[in-house]
Enzyme design. Sequence first.
Site, short mmCIF file in Angstrom:
data_model
loop_
_atom_site.label_atom_id
_atom_site.label_comp_id
_atom_site.label_asym_id
_atom_site.label_seq_id
_atom_site.Cartn_x
_atom_site.Cartn_y
_atom_site.Cartn_z
N GLY A 100 30.39 18.57 50.72
CA GLY A 100 30.62 17.60 49.95
C GLY A 100 31.39 18.36 48.78
N GLY A 159 26.26 17.13 55.18
CA GLY A 159 24.94 17.65 55.69
C GLY A 159 25.12 17.84 57.11
N ARG A 176 37.00 7.68 53.72
CA ARG A 176 36.24 7.43 54.93
C ARG A 176 36.78 6.22 55.71
NH1 ARG A 176 30.55 8.98 51.98
NH2 ARG A 176 30.42 11.21 52.51
N LYS A 195 22.18 26.98 45.58
CA LYS A 195 21.24 27.59 46.14
C LYS A 195 21.21 28.14 47.34
CE LYS A 195 17.97 24.39 43.83
NZ LYS A 195 17.12 23.29 43.98
P1 ADP Z 1 28.77 21.63 49.18
O1 ADP Z 1 28.52 20.20 48.54
O2 ADP Z 1 30.14 22.29 49.12
O3 ADP Z 1 27.63 22.04 50.30
P2 ADP Z 1 26.65 22.63 47.05
O4 ADP Z 1 26.21 21.42 47.05
O5 ADP Z 1 25.82 23.69 47.80
O6 ADP Z 1 28.03 22.88 47.91
O7 ADP Z 1 26.86 23.45 45.84
C1 ADP Z 1 27.74 22.86 44.64
C2 ADP Z 1 27.21 22.89 43.57
O8 ADP Z 1 27.09 24.43 43.25
C3 ADP Z 1 28.48 22.49 42.48
O9 ADP Z 1 27.75 21.21 41.75
C4 ADP Z 1 28.43 23.56 41.68
O10 ADP Z 1 28.51 23.42 40.22
C5 ADP Z 1 27.11 24.48 41.82
N1 ADP Z 1 27.28 25.92 41.54
C6 ADP Z 1 28.43 26.56 41.84
N2 ADP Z 1 28.13 27.97 41.10
C7 ADP Z 1 27.32 28.04 40.31
C8 ADP Z 1 26.50 28.53 39.39
N3 ADP Z 1 26.92 30.01 39.49
N4 ADP Z 1 25.36 28.33 38.64
C9 ADP Z 1 24.92 27.02 39.09
N5 ADP Z 1 25.47 26.42 39.95
C10 ADP Z 1 26.75 26.47 40.40
MG MG Z 2 26.85 19.48 47.59
#
Ligand code: ADP
Ligand code: MG
Length: 395
Positions: free
Chosen positions: A353, A376, A37, A199
């Site tokens: 992230g 975010g 950063r 989710k």
């Molecule tokens: P980002 O930070 O890239 O936006 P998210 O925070 O939405 O991504 O999601 C990341 C998390 O999703 C990771 O910690 C990962 O372990 C979890 N994840 C991915 N696939 C699954 C799954 N099939 N079941 C449960 N958790 C999952």
């Molecule tokens: Mg995340």
Amino acid sequence: MAAIRSIDALDAAGKRVLVRVDFNAPVADGAVTDDTRIRAALPTIRKLAGDGAKVILMSHRGRPDGTGFQEEFSLAPAARRLGELLGVPVAMAGDICGDDARAKAAALADGEVLMLENLRFDPREKKNDRAFCEELAELGDAYVNDAFGTAHRAHASTAGLAELLPSYAGYLLQNEVDTLTGMLDAPRHPFCAILGGSKVSDKIAVIEALMDKCDTLVIGGGMCFTFLAAQGYGVGTSLKEDDWVDRAAAMLRKAGQKGVELLLPVDVVCADRFAEDASTRTVAIDAIPADMMGLDIGPRTARLYAYAIGRAQTVFWNGPMGVFEMDAFAAGTEAVARAVAANKAADTIIGGGDSVAAVNKFGLADAMTFISTGGGASMELVEGRELPGVAALQR
Ligand code: ADP
Ligand code: MG
């Protein structure tokens, strides 16, 4: 979107320029352990210092109580690291806009840099308090926002301050906004959006916004099970959000109506529990055992997704395909990351992230066109929401 004023329009020589940066970097034993950063803000800091501005940096770090100075959240380690990167010492104020900051700001020569203490030591920062904005504004003649990662927050240093001083976008913030809005407004087609993560409920607005823009929507991660449930598959003990099954079904219909190709897994890696050393089985999507959970996309799915990614001219990726933090469930995310990295003909844009962490983990960051520094903030921008920190630079 109205244009934002660039720092290229700022005649900075001899001026005191307050710059909001995102130096929310991890620290251990008094030293910054990941300076990504800080490096990201260097072009703006170098430009202003090079033009002969007195550069006064503001940032938050971590989640202090908001009750005054707390050593563990001090920005002093970030100032030291910045000094190493710039090759000149960076002064560190003992407060935000108190006596020490004012004295050190007044002592700055043209081209010198001062770091103020953690903005969130003062509870008025997050409240976008007018009096706090005025105290900060007294330290500067102009304001630059280069903290894209906090642009979705209407805080004193990201929103209110811009109303009190001539305000400009730093290069990092400008680049983020230009890249992400460019992708949304004028993507090269085919546009493939890859969405994963945990989710559906977190990502629904992003999926819906991208549905109007993209040609192919690739879905993996925990969220795919809510879609698979909407198609009538049994998903065992996988992450499934019962309240969102109807919404997922509606999105599947919408994709059909719009002619968007929506890809879901055809096979998954299942585990008997959420653990690195769980027993696993790779099964077709209609054969998920009732007592197992899907923690990664399977190899057939990874090939299907890699093929869709390989055809695209624009790729946007947010959200890992599986629980990539555990090696047993990282293959799907790695395969997708490699497919994105291998598509040299496409603009490849990574946001979020954990997705960025995954790309870094596989050593593929340099192969991507653009990696967003704002988790975010980039999601809210893609959702089509106004970011207060960006809007403040457009007025
Ligand atoms: P980002 O930070 O890239 O936006 P998210 O925070 O939405 O991504 O999601 C990341 C998390 O999703 C990771 O910690 C990962 O372990 C979890 N994840 C991915 N696939 C699954 C799954 N099939 N079941 C449960 N958790 C999952
Ligand atoms: Mg995340």
